[in-house]
Design a protein around this motif. Structure first.
Motif, PDB file in Angstrom:
ATOM      1  N   TRP A  28       0.786  -1.199  -0.020  1.00  0.00           N
ATOM      2  CA  TRP A  28       0.074   0.038  -0.063  1.00  0.00           C
ATOM      3  C   TRP A  28       0.833   1.122  -0.037  1.00  0.00           C
ATOM      4  O   TRP A  28       0.671   2.179  -0.630  1.00  0.00           O
ATOM      5  N   LEU A  29       2.031   1.184   0.828  1.00  0.00           N
ATOM      6  CA  LEU A  29       2.745   2.376   0.939  1.00  0.00           C
ATOM      7  C   LEU A  29       3.543   2.783  -0.493  1.00  0.00           C
ATOM      8  O   LEU A  29       3.587   3.794  -0.867  1.00  0.00           O
ATOM      9  N   MET A  34      -1.001   9.522  -1.133  1.00  0.00           N
ATOM     10  CA  MET A  34      -2.263  10.209  -0.589  1.00  0.00           C
ATOM     11  C   MET A  34      -1.866  10.857   0.901  1.00  0.00           C
ATOM     12  O   MET A  34      -2.664  11.768   0.985  1.00  0.00           O
ATOM     13  N   ALA A  35      -0.874  10.120   1.678  1.00  0.00           N
ATOM     14  CA  ALA A  35      -0.638  10.687   2.956  1.00  0.00           C
ATOM     15  C   ALA A  35      -0.039  12.462   2.550  1.00  0.00           C
ATOM     16  O   ALA A  35      -0.163  13.142   3.346  1.00  0.00           O
ATOM     17  N   ILE A  36       0.766  12.671   1.638  1.00  0.00           N
ATOM     18  CA  ILE A  36       1.247  13.684   1.291  1.00  0.00           C
ATOM     19  C   ILE A  36       0.091  14.712   1.082  1.00  0.00           C
ATOM     20  O   ILE A  36       0.138  15.776   1.374  1.00  0.00           O
ATOM     21  N   GLY A  37      -0.854  14.254   0.407  1.00  0.00           N
ATOM     22  CA  GLY A  37      -2.077  15.187   0.401  1.00  0.00           C
ATOM     23  C   GLY A  37      -2.610  15.685   1.533  1.00  0.00           C
ATOM     24  O   GLY A  37      -3.055  16.588   1.635  1.00  0.00           O
ATOM     25  N   TYR A  38      -2.729  14.652   2.319  1.00  0.00           N
ATOM     26  CA  TYR A  38      -3.591  15.281   3.614  1.00  0.00           C
ATOM     27  C   TYR A  38      -2.565  15.873   4.428  1.00  0.00           C
ATOM     28  O   TYR A  38      -2.832  16.621   5.184  1.00  0.00           O
ATOM     29  N   ALA A  39      -1.254  15.612   4.291  1.00  0.00           N
ATOM     30  CA  ALA A  39      -0.204  16.445   5.119  1.00  0.00           C
ATOM     31  C   ALA A  39      -0.321  17.850   4.628  1.00  0.00           C
ATOM     32  O   ALA A  39      -0.256  18.683   5.541  1.00  0.00           O
ATOM     33  N   ILE A  40      -0.321  18.063   3.223  1.00  0.00           N
ATOM     34  CA  ILE A  40      -0.531  19.400   2.685  1.00  0.00           C
ATOM     35  C   ILE A  40      -1.824  20.085   3.163  1.00  0.00           C
ATOM     36  O   ILE A  40      -1.505  21.248   3.851  1.00  0.00           O
ATOM     37  N   ALA A  46      -3.568  11.404   7.624  1.00  0.00           N
ATOM     38  CA  ALA A  46      -2.480  11.119   6.961  1.00  0.00           C
ATOM     39  C   ALA A  46      -1.650   9.951   7.575  1.00  0.00           C
ATOM     40  O   ALA A  46      -1.038   9.054   6.773  1.00  0.00           O
ATOM     41  N   ALA A  47      -1.368   9.992   8.778  1.00  0.00           N
ATOM     42  CA  ALA A  47      -0.644   8.813   9.616  1.00  0.00           C
ATOM     43  C   ALA A  47      -1.728   7.331   9.146  1.00  0.00           C
ATOM     44  O   ALA A  47      -1.203   6.269   8.982  1.00  0.00           O
ATOM     45  N   TYR A  48      -3.152   7.592   9.080  1.00  0.00           N
ATOM     46  CA  TYR A  48      -3.704   6.378   8.980  1.00  0.00           C
ATOM     47  C   TYR A  48      -3.699   5.731   7.392  1.00  0.00           C
ATOM     48  O   TYR A  48      -3.638   4.618   7.305  1.00  0.00           O
ATOM     49  N   VAL A  49      -3.583   6.739   6.589  1.00  0.00           N
ATOM     50  CA  VAL A  49      -3.646   6.449   5.119  1.00  0.00           C
ATOM     51  C   VAL A  49      -2.078   5.952   4.830  1.00  0.00           C
ATOM     52  O   VAL A  49      -2.066   4.998   3.732  1.00  0.00           O
ATOM     53  N   LEU A  50      -1.148   6.180   5.690  1.00  0.00           N
ATOM     54  CA  LEU A  50       0.136   5.562   5.462  1.00  0.00           C
ATOM     55  C   LEU A  50       0.079   4.191   5.527  1.00  0.00           C
ATOM     56  O   LEU A  50       0.995   3.383   4.865  1.00  0.00           O
ATOM     57  N   TRP A  51      -0.339   3.706   6.699  1.00  0.00           N
ATOM     58  CA  TRP A  51      -0.403   2.395   6.971  1.00  0.00           C
ATOM     59  C   TRP A  51      -1.890   1.871   7.449  1.00  0.00           C
ATOM     60  O   TRP A  51      -2.228   1.758   8.674  1.00  0.00           O
ATOM     61  N   PRO A  52      -2.732   1.879   6.675  1.00  0.00           N
ATOM     62  CA  PRO A  52      -4.162   1.537   7.152  1.00  0.00           C
ATOM     63  C   PRO A  52      -4.620   0.055   7.548  1.00  0.00           C
ATOM     64  O   PRO A  52      -5.428   0.064   8.179  1.00  0.00           O
ATOM     65  N   PHE A  53      -3.765  -1.029   6.860  1.00  0.00           N
ATOM     66  CA  PHE A  53      -4.319  -2.356   7.307  1.00  0.00           C
ATOM     67  C   PHE A  53      -3.976  -2.815   8.639  1.00  0.00           C
ATOM     68  O   PHE A  53      -2.876  -2.434   9.530  1.00  0.00           O
ATOM     69  N   GLY A  54      -5.167  -3.425   9.214  1.00  0.00           N
ATOM     70  CA  GLY A  54      -5.238  -3.489  10.683  1.00  0.00           C
ATOM     71  C   GLY A  54      -5.560  -2.344  11.525  1.00  0.00           C
ATOM     72  O   GLY A  54      -5.759  -2.614  13.070  1.00  0.00           O
ATOM     73  N   ARG A  55      -5.868  -1.381  10.972  1.00  0.00           N
ATOM     74  CA  ARG A  55      -6.657  -0.201  11.854  1.00  0.00           C
ATOM     75  C   ARG A  55      -7.999   0.140  10.898  1.00  0.00           C
ATOM     76  O   ARG A  55      -7.969  -0.258   9.801  1.00  0.00           O
ATOM     77  N   THR A  56      -8.876   0.664  11.639  1.00  0.00           N
ATOM     78  CA  THR A  56     -10.043   1.162  10.813  1.00  0.00           C
ATOM     79  C   THR A  56     -10.411   2.482  11.653  1.00  0.00           C
ATOM     80  O   THR A  56      -9.750   2.734  12.748  1.00  0.00           O
ATOM     81  N   THR A  57     -11.472   3.131  11.167  1.00  0.00           N
ATOM     82  CA  THR A  57     -12.118   4.252  11.785  1.00  0.00           C
ATOM     83  C   THR A  57     -13.352   4.027  12.392  1.00  0.00           C
ATOM     84  O   THR A  57     -14.011   3.036  11.697  1.00  0.00           O
TER      85      THR A  57
END
Length: 133
Positions: free
Chosen positions: A12-13, A20-26, A48-59
């Motif tokens: 994913w990364l 996508m994390a860059i977009g959120y960080a901007i 942005a941190a969630y989008v970097l490493w999403p598998f194993g986590r949810t919202t």
């Protein structure tokens, strides 16, 4: 962390998480610079941190989210949310063209709701019970 989640997160990364994390960080940095929108910036950087490493986590929705989160989400939707959701949609279309990218395209589509309305949500491990804190 489960080995499958690790493999999925690394792929994913490489394929889309970094961009996508860059977009959120901007979006988060712009919101933090504007002072009055710091809560939006914090939410964008958290996602942005969630989008970097999403598998194993949810919202999930927070129990204590109130009217301020609702109003904030409407403002976020108009200003930045739809741009980020469009990024997820375009990325998922590009990933769906390849066979290996189909699961990642699906994961991108699942992130659209949190990109549209991030306030009043929290990121939790997928194995954590829904009601537990």
């Amino acid at each position: 962390m489960k080995p499958l989640n690790l493999v999925l997160n690394v792929l994913w990364l490489i394929l889309c998480g970094f961009w996508m994390a860059i977009g959120y960080a901007i979006a988060g940095i712009i919101c933090c610079v504007l002072i009055i929108t710091i809560p939006f910036g914090i939410a964008a950087l958290r996602i942005a941190a969630y989008v970097l490493w999403p598998f194993g986590r949810t919202t999930r929705e927070r129990d204590d989210a109130g009217a301020a989160s609702c109003v904030g989400n409407v403002i976020w939707l108009v200003v930045a949310g739809w741009w980020l959701a469009l990024g997820h949609l375009l990325t998922s279309i590009a990933l769906a063209v390849t066979i290996i990218g189909i699961p990642f395209a699906w994961a991108n589509l699942k992130m659209i709701p949190v990109s549209l309305m991030p306030l009043g949500r929290e990121i939790v491990p997928t194995d954590q019970p829904f009601g537990a804190r």
